[in-house]
Design a protein around this motif. Structure first.
Motif, mmCIF file in Angstrom:
data_model
loop_
_atom_site.group_PDB
_atom_site.id
_atom_site.type_symbol
_atom_site.label_atom_id
_atom_site.label_comp_id
_atom_site.label_asym_id
_atom_site.label_seq_id
_atom_site.Cartn_x
_atom_site.Cartn_y
_atom_site.Cartn_z
ATOM 1 N N ALA A 82 0.962 -1.215 -0.028
ATOM 2 C CA ALA A 82 0.018 0.078 -0.112
ATOM 3 C C ALA A 82 0.816 1.259 0.084
ATOM 4 O O ALA A 82 0.651 2.274 -0.664
ATOM 5 N N GLY A 83 2.010 1.230 0.945
ATOM 6 C CA GLY A 83 2.781 2.444 0.730
ATOM 7 C C GLY A 83 3.539 2.502 -0.471
ATOM 8 O O GLY A 83 3.795 3.869 -1.179
ATOM 9 N N GLU A 84 3.833 1.674 -1.165
ATOM 10 C CA GLU A 84 4.466 1.654 -2.412
ATOM 11 C C GLU A 84 3.451 2.156 -3.540
ATOM 12 O O GLU A 84 3.928 2.844 -4.497
ATOM 13 N N VAL A 85 2.102 2.010 -3.388
ATOM 14 C CA VAL A 85 1.293 2.615 -4.314
ATOM 15 C C VAL A 85 1.278 3.974 -4.073
ATOM 16 O O VAL A 85 1.199 4.892 -4.962
ATOM 17 N N ILE A 86 0.656 4.173 -2.727
ATOM 18 C CA ILE A 86 0.427 5.587 -2.406
ATOM 19 C C ILE A 86 1.550 6.736 -2.427
ATOM 20 O O ILE A 86 1.325 7.773 -2.786
ATOM 21 N N ARG A 87 2.659 6.070 -2.467
ATOM 22 C CA ARG A 87 3.749 6.933 -2.437
ATOM 23 C C ARG A 87 3.989 7.561 -3.783
ATOM 24 O O ARG A 87 4.674 8.717 -4.370
ATOM 25 N N ARG A 88 3.297 6.884 -5.026
ATOM 26 C CA ARG A 88 3.387 7.162 -6.415
ATOM 27 C C ARG A 88 2.364 7.965 -6.597
ATOM 28 O O ARG A 88 2.273 8.676 -7.677
ATOM 29 N N VAL A 89 1.296 8.337 -5.766
ATOM 30 C CA VAL A 89 0.159 9.161 -6.141
ATOM 31 C C VAL A 89 0.630 10.676 -5.672
ATOM 32 O O VAL A 89 0.816 11.111 -4.579
ATOM 33 N N ASP A 90 0.649 11.456 -6.871
ATOM 34 C CA ASP A 90 1.072 12.763 -6.689
ATOM 35 C C ASP A 90 0.488 14.072 -6.955
ATOM 36 O O ASP A 90 0.839 15.242 -7.217
ATOM 37 N N ILE B 115 1.263 5.137 -12.524
ATOM 38 C CA ILE B 115 1.328 4.517 -11.463
ATOM 39 C C ILE B 115 1.472 2.945 -11.588
ATOM 40 O O ILE B 115 2.474 2.500 -11.058
ATOM 41 N N VAL B 116 0.565 2.469 -12.298
ATOM 42 C CA VAL B 116 0.693 1.026 -12.412
ATOM 43 C C VAL B 116 2.215 0.588 -13.276
ATOM 44 O O VAL B 116 2.769 -0.506 -12.705
ATOM 45 N N ALA B 117 2.445 1.355 -14.191
ATOM 46 C CA ALA B 117 3.621 1.160 -14.876
ATOM 47 C C ALA B 117 4.850 1.114 -13.841
ATOM 48 O O ALA B 117 5.872 0.475 -13.914
ATOM 49 N N ASP B 118 4.743 2.304 -13.064
ATOM 50 C CA ASP B 118 6.164 2.434 -12.159
ATOM 51 C C ASP B 118 6.016 1.351 -11.087
ATOM 52 O O ASP B 118 7.151 0.830 -10.913
ATOM 53 N N VAL B 119 4.960 0.930 -10.709
ATOM 54 C CA VAL B 119 4.933 -0.206 -9.800
ATOM 55 C C VAL B 119 5.365 -1.537 -10.294
ATOM 56 O O VAL B 119 6.074 -2.185 -10.015
ATOM 57 N N GLN B 120 4.893 -1.756 -11.522
ATOM 58 C CA GLN B 120 5.358 -2.868 -12.170
ATOM 59 C C GLN B 120 6.885 -2.736 -12.633
ATOM 60 O O GLN B 120 7.635 -3.921 -12.541
ATOM 61 N N SER B 121 7.393 -1.715 -13.019
ATOM 62 C CA SER B 121 8.894 -1.665 -13.169
ATOM 63 C C SER B 121 9.637 -1.756 -11.834
ATOM 64 O O SER B 121 10.661 -2.318 -12.061
ATOM 65 N N ALA B 122 9.298 -1.454 -10.848
ATOM 66 C CA ALA B 122 9.771 -1.503 -9.485
ATOM 67 C C ALA B 122 9.899 -2.809 -8.922
ATOM 68 O O ALA B 122 10.976 -3.229 -8.515
ATOM 69 N N PHE B 123 8.593 -3.630 -9.279
ATOM 70 C CA PHE B 123 8.572 -5.065 -8.923
ATOM 71 C C PHE B 123 8.126 -5.921 -10.072
ATOM 72 O O PHE B 123 7.125 -6.324 -10.188
ATOM 73 N N PRO B 124 9.091 -6.286 -10.945
ATOM 74 C CA PRO B 124 8.772 -6.978 -12.286
ATOM 75 C C PRO B 124 8.584 -8.337 -12.049
ATOM 76 O O PRO B 124 7.813 -8.996 -12.772
ATOM 77 N N ASP B 125 8.973 -9.176 -10.797
ATOM 78 C CA ASP B 125 8.660 -10.466 -10.613
ATOM 79 C C ASP B 125 7.337 -10.852 -10.002
ATOM 80 O O ASP B 125 7.156 -11.863 -9.821
ATOM 81 N N VAL B 126 6.621 -9.646 -9.495
ATOM 82 C CA VAL B 126 5.104 -9.890 -8.760
ATOM 83 C C VAL B 126 4.258 -10.072 -9.972
ATOM 84 O O VAL B 126 3.993 -9.285 -10.782
ATOM 85 N N LYS B 127 3.517 -11.351 -9.937
ATOM 86 C CA LYS B 127 2.434 -11.656 -10.894
ATOM 87 C C LYS B 127 1.287 -10.893 -10.480
ATOM 88 O O LYS B 127 0.820 -10.608 -9.455
ATOM 89 N N ASP B 128 0.691 -10.454 -11.637
ATOM 90 C CA ASP B 128 -0.696 -9.553 -11.500
ATOM 91 C C ASP B 128 -0.645 -8.373 -10.592
ATOM 92 O O ASP B 128 -1.758 -8.255 -10.073
ATOM 93 N N ILE B 129 0.526 -7.727 -10.677
ATOM 94 C CA ILE B 129 0.671 -6.658 -9.875
ATOM 95 C C ILE B 129 -0.526 -5.479 -10.155
ATOM 96 O O ILE B 129 -0.877 -4.727 -9.540
ATOM 97 N N GLN B 130 -0.906 -5.177 -11.339
ATOM 98 C CA GLN B 130 -1.782 -4.416 -11.782
ATOM 99 C C GLN B 130 -3.025 -4.563 -11.250
ATOM 100 O O GLN B 130 -3.596 -3.513 -10.535
ATOM 101 N N ALA B 131 -3.687 -5.758 -11.126
ATOM 102 C CA ALA B 131 -4.445 -5.745 -10.271
ATOM 103 C C ALA B 131 -4.665 -5.353 -8.784
ATOM 104 O O ALA B 131 -5.573 -4.792 -8.086
ATOM 105 N N ASP B 132 -3.462 -5.736 -7.992
ATOM 106 C CA ASP B 132 -3.216 -5.109 -6.713
ATOM 107 C C ASP B 132 -2.967 -3.568 -6.789
ATOM 108 O O ASP B 132 -3.651 -2.895 -5.746
ATOM 109 N N VAL B 133 -2.521 -3.259 -7.575
ATOM 110 C CA VAL B 133 -2.432 -1.817 -7.666
ATOM 111 C C VAL B 133 -3.775 -0.874 -7.817
ATOM 112 O O VAL B 133 -4.214 -0.005 -6.970
ATOM 113 N N ILE B 134 -4.680 -1.471 -8.797
ATOM 114 C CA ILE B 134 -5.754 -0.895 -8.971
ATOM 115 C C ILE B 134 -7.011 -1.174 -7.683
ATOM 116 O O ILE B 134 -7.581 -0.445 -7.037
ATOM 117 N N ALA B 135 -6.713 -2.490 -6.867
ATOM 118 C CA ALA B 135 -7.371 -2.578 -5.681
ATOM 119 C C ALA B 135 -7.050 -1.640 -4.823
ATOM 120 O O ALA B 135 -7.870 -1.331 -3.852
#
Length: 102
Positions: free
Chosen positions: A51-59, A67-87
């Protein structure tokens, strides 16, 4: 499961939406808690790591897509991270931690 939608409705977040931390909250790293937090006049909300990683990108300037692209780039090994970010964004909007800018 939450998904990105280009439609504007109450159940989804649009890819072009831009959010900022709501005016009555302050987002910061809290050293004593060793986590990101949202501070407000009556207290503090501790955010887990994801949650902190997502909210810190909200500016107030980045779109949901950015935001989704930045989180995906930071954590490339996490599966289905887009759904987690949106949630997380949907939860934060529902809790009024974030407000829409555009």
């Amino acid at each position: 499961m939450s998904t990105i939608s280009d439609n504007q409705d109450n159940a989804s977040i649009s890819t072009s939406d831009v959010y900022a931390v709501a005016r009555h909250y302050r987002f910061q790293w809290e050293e004593a808690q060793q986590c990101y937090v949202l501070l407000f006049p009556e207290g503090m909300i501790k955010l887990n790591g994801g949650a902190g990683e997502v909210i810190r990108r909200v500016d107030g300037q980045r779109s949901v897509t950015d935001i989704v692209a930045d989180v995906q780039s930071a954590f490339p090994d996490v599966k289905d991270i887009q759904a987690d970010v949106i949630a997380m964004l949907e939860l934060a909007v529902e809790k009024a931690w974030l407000e829409k800018r555009s």
